[in-house]
Design a protein around this motif. Sequence first.
Motif, PDB file in Angstrom:
ATOM      1  N   HIS A   1       0.859  -1.040   0.016  1.00 23.48           N
ATOM      2  CA  HIS A   1       0.058   0.079  -0.116  1.00 23.48           C
ATOM      3  C   HIS A   1       0.825   1.413  -0.042  1.00 23.48           C
ATOM      4  CE1 HIS A   1      -4.162  -1.562   0.425  1.00 23.48           C
ATOM      5  NE2 HIS A   1      -3.474  -2.507   0.935  1.00 23.48           N
TER       6      HIS A   1
ATOM      7  N   ARG B   1       2.144   1.713  -3.255  1.00 27.68           N
ATOM      8  CA  ARG B   1       1.173   2.223  -4.516  1.00 27.68           C
ATOM      9  C   ARG B   1       0.739   3.693  -4.151  1.00 27.68           C
ATOM     10  NH1 ARG B   1      -4.470  -0.841  -4.794  1.00 27.68           N
ATOM     11  NH2 ARG B   1      -4.788   0.189  -2.773  1.00 27.68           N
TER      12      ARG B   1
ATOM     13  N   LYS C   1      -4.195   6.253  -7.333  1.00 27.88           N
ATOM     14  CA  LYS C   1      -5.364   6.185  -6.377  1.00 27.88           C
ATOM     15  C   LYS C   1      -5.724   7.527  -6.440  1.00 27.88           C
ATOM     16  CE  LYS C   1      -7.361   3.258  -3.025  1.00 27.88           C
ATOM     17  NZ  LYS C   1      -8.797   3.004  -3.569  1.00 27.88           N
TER      18      LYS C   1
ATOM     19  N   TYR D   1     -12.358   9.064  -8.649  1.00 33.09           N
ATOM     20  CA  TYR D   1     -13.637   8.473  -8.006  1.00 33.09           C
ATOM     21  C   TYR D   1     -14.903   9.366  -8.399  1.00 33.09           C
ATOM     22  CZ  TYR D   1     -10.497   4.991  -6.354  1.00 33.09           C
ATOM     23  OH  TYR D   1      -9.438   3.931  -6.300  1.00 33.09           O
TER      24      TYR D   1
ATOM     25  N   GLU E   1     -11.970  -2.926 -15.022  1.00 37.22           N
ATOM     26  CA  GLU E   1     -12.279  -3.202 -13.896  1.00 37.22           C
ATOM     27  C   GLU E   1     -13.656  -2.783 -13.348  1.00 37.22           C
ATOM     28  OE1 GLU E   1      -9.820  -0.815 -10.857  1.00 37.22           O
ATOM     29  OE2 GLU E   1      -9.378   0.413 -12.570  1.00 37.22           O
ATOM     30  N   VAL E   2     -13.903  -2.885 -11.902  1.00 35.24           N
ATOM     31  CA  VAL E   2     -15.098  -2.311 -11.280  1.00 35.24           C
ATOM     32  C   VAL E   2     -14.846  -0.997 -10.420  1.00 35.24           C
ATOM     33  CG1 VAL E   2     -17.383  -3.345 -10.312  1.00 35.24           C
ATOM     34  CG2 VAL E   2     -15.857  -4.702 -11.669  1.00 35.24           C
ATOM     35  N   GLY E   3     -15.824  -0.663 -10.041  1.00 33.66           N
ATOM     36  CA  GLY E   3     -15.927   0.682  -9.193  1.00 33.66           C
ATOM     37  C   GLY E   3     -14.528   0.606  -8.122  1.00 33.66           C
TER      38      GLY E   3
ATOM     39  N   LEU F   1      -6.411   0.130 -11.767  1.00 29.27           N
ATOM     40  CA  LEU F   1      -5.765   0.351 -10.546  1.00 29.27           C
ATOM     41  C   LEU F   1      -5.108  -0.980 -10.030  1.00 29.27           C
ATOM     42  CD1 LEU F   1      -5.381   2.491  -7.907  1.00 29.27           C
ATOM     43  CD2 LEU F   1      -6.608   0.807  -6.802  1.00 29.27           C
TER      44      LEU F   1
ATOM     45  N   GLY G   1      -4.598  -3.596  -8.029  1.00 35.83           N
ATOM     46  CA  GLY G   1      -4.952  -4.034  -6.692  1.00 35.83           C
ATOM     47  C   GLY G   1      -4.043  -4.550  -6.055  1.00 35.83           C
ATOM     48  N   ILE G   2      -3.952  -4.709  -4.438  1.00 33.59           N
ATOM     49  CA  ILE G   2      -3.227  -5.546  -3.722  1.00 33.59           C
ATOM     50  C   ILE G   2      -3.910  -6.820  -3.714  1.00 33.59           C
ATOM     51  CG2 ILE G   2      -2.152  -5.829  -1.661  1.00 33.59           C
ATOM     52  CD1 ILE G   2      -1.170  -2.956  -2.708  1.00 33.59           C
ATOM     53  N   THR G   3      -5.236  -6.940  -3.546  1.00 37.98           N
ATOM     54  CA  THR G   3      -5.820  -7.970  -3.426  1.00 37.98           C
ATOM     55  C   THR G   3      -5.697  -8.817  -4.799  1.00 37.98           C
ATOM     56  OG1 THR G   3      -7.589  -6.833  -2.409  1.00 37.98           O
ATOM     57  CG2 THR G   3      -8.096  -9.101  -2.792  1.00 37.98           C
ATOM     58  N   ARG G   4      -5.622  -8.065  -5.813  1.00 34.31           N
ATOM     59  CA  ARG G   4      -5.623  -8.667  -7.366  1.00 34.31           C
ATOM     60  C   ARG G   4      -4.216  -9.404  -7.044  1.00 34.31           C
ATOM     61  NH1 ARG G   4      -2.383  -7.656 -11.710  1.00 34.31           N
ATOM     62  NH2 ARG G   4      -3.432  -7.922 -13.531  1.00 34.31           N
TER      63      ARG G   4
ATOM     64  N   ALA H   1     -12.261  -8.249  -6.642  1.00 33.81           N
ATOM     65  CA  ALA H   1     -11.149  -8.485  -5.912  1.00 33.81           C
ATOM     66  C   ALA H   1     -10.831  -7.194  -5.451  1.00 33.81           C
ATOM     67  CB  ALA H   1      -9.933  -9.285  -6.248  1.00 33.81           C
TER      68      ALA H   1
ATOM     69  N   THR I   1      -9.898  -4.666  -1.382  1.00 37.59           N
ATOM     70  CA  THR I   1      -9.876  -4.448   0.120  1.00 37.59           C
ATOM     71  C   THR I   1     -11.232  -4.951   0.570  1.00 37.59           C
ATOM     72  OG1 THR I   1      -7.487  -3.282   0.112  1.00 37.59           O
ATOM     73  CG2 THR I   1      -8.916  -3.290   2.035  1.00 37.59           C
TER      74      THR I   1
HETATM   75  C1  PLP Z   1     -10.493   1.581  -8.661  1.00 38.08           C
HETATM   76  C2  PLP Z   1     -10.113   0.446  -7.941  1.00 38.08           C
HETATM   77  N1  PLP Z   1      -9.804  -0.764  -8.412  1.00 38.08           N
HETATM   78  C3  PLP Z   1      -9.310  -1.796  -7.504  1.00 38.08           C
HETATM   79  C4  PLP Z   1      -9.312  -1.693  -6.321  1.00 38.08           C
HETATM   80  C5  PLP Z   1      -8.868  -2.985  -5.467  1.00 38.08           C
HETATM   81  O1  PLP Z   1      -7.471  -2.742  -4.751  1.00 38.08           O
HETATM   82  P1  PLP Z   1      -7.066  -3.242  -3.513  1.00 38.08           P
HETATM   83  O2  PLP Z   1      -7.232  -4.722  -3.717  1.00 38.08           O
HETATM   84  O3  PLP Z   1      -5.649  -2.757  -3.561  1.00 38.08           O
HETATM   85  O4  PLP Z   1      -7.908  -2.784  -2.452  1.00 38.08           O
HETATM   86  C6  PLP Z   1      -9.808  -0.555  -5.449  1.00 38.08           C
HETATM   87  C7  PLP Z   1      -9.522  -0.516  -4.358  1.00 38.08           C
HETATM   88  O5  PLP Z   1      -8.506   0.370  -3.607  1.00 38.08           O
HETATM   89  C8  PLP Z   1     -10.119   0.636  -6.578  1.00 38.08           C
HETATM   90  O6  PLP Z   1     -10.380   1.851  -5.842  1.00 38.08           O
END
Ligand code: PLP
Length: 361
Positions: free
Chosen positions: A89, A92, A194, A199, A230-232, A254, A256-259, A298, A300
């Motif tokens: 994090h 990023r 980010k 947003y 991706e999604v929102g 973006l 993503g860390i979860t990705r 996927a 956070t």
């Molecule tokens: C636009 C967007 N895509 C993907 C993610 C997923 O990222 P993460 O897995 O780091 O939360 C987020 C959330 O932070 C996001 O805002």
Amino acid sequence: MKISITKAEQSRISELDFDNLDFGRIFSDHMFEMAYSDGKWHSAVIKPYGPITFEPSMMALHYGQAIFEGMKAYHVNHDTIQLFRPQDHHARLNNSARRLCMPEIDESVFINALEELLKLDHEWVPKKHGQALYIRPVMFATEEYLAAKVSQEYRFFIITSPVGAYYNEGFNPVKLTTSDQYVRAVKGGTGEAKAAGNYGGSFLPALRAQQNGYTQVLWLDANEHKYIEEVGTMNIFFLIGDTLITPGLEGTVLPGITRRSVITLAKEWEVTVEERKISIDELFDAYRSGTLKEIFGAGTAAVISPVGLVHHQGNTIDLDMEKIGPFAKRMYDAITGIQYGKVEDSHGWAHPVDVTTSVYH
Ligand SMILES: Cc1ncc(COP(=O)(O)O)c(C=O)c1O
């Protein structure tokens, strides 16, 4: 950097109903703050959460130099709270800072601020599985100057908010729709940062989607309006046959860390993972031919979010899911197991904080 700490005279924790936590509405007793001017970060403090004052000429309000992160801390036991991949994090956040011409933050300052904040407010970390303390680091331009240029001054805050279990009443598959009219990001733009403005710009299309009965927009690329992005607030995954496919990181998505965690675990499970362009037509073809098994997001907030339906130009993929698919469920269990310290962490993703060691108690 030494953090000067002023403790809240009285904790507000007794006002909190841990069984009814709304996302991001209640903030714990303390916040971290530091300022940037004359080319360096300084004045690091932890102080009671509360209002801040700025002048109307503050540049972030006019030109949008504002970035943030979203991460979580998890209750492990009486003595230990765990962060999940805080170094990622931090990296990023600095990537976002570079894109917006904002100052970077040292990793040690970032991690130390998180640890001290957690030690002070550890009782705000909810204890039930699924609940967590959401952490919001945010940086914005504070120079008072109405010129469209790079600010010379910034403020960085970390605030935290106890959040409830995302899946209180079981998994709830979301419904997505593409948008014919709007895009989220263009190549060369700020999509992979980010940035707060990303947003704000997505709210109108999301609202339109919701008015039509969908949960969120499934973003397509801005050039050809063909490839899935991706999604929102989630990255997107498709299990087609036995292959896990997710759009590659080409500057508009973006990272993503979860990705990244999903990809690592899937590869370890010997699932073929493809990070590549996937068109909306390919997805519908897979659905029609019966090879599309699962779709999930996927991120956070929800970790893994099953997708039950995708709408695109009058056509619908209906996976007829009452709940979560077996692959997504296995992934959810594996990641949350590591986050809550229930499963061995062989990747060094968990960052335990011993909350008994603070010198401030
Ligand atoms: C636009 C967007 N895509 C993907 C993610 C997923 O990222 P993460 O897995 O780091 O939360 C987020 C959330 O932070 C996001 O805002």
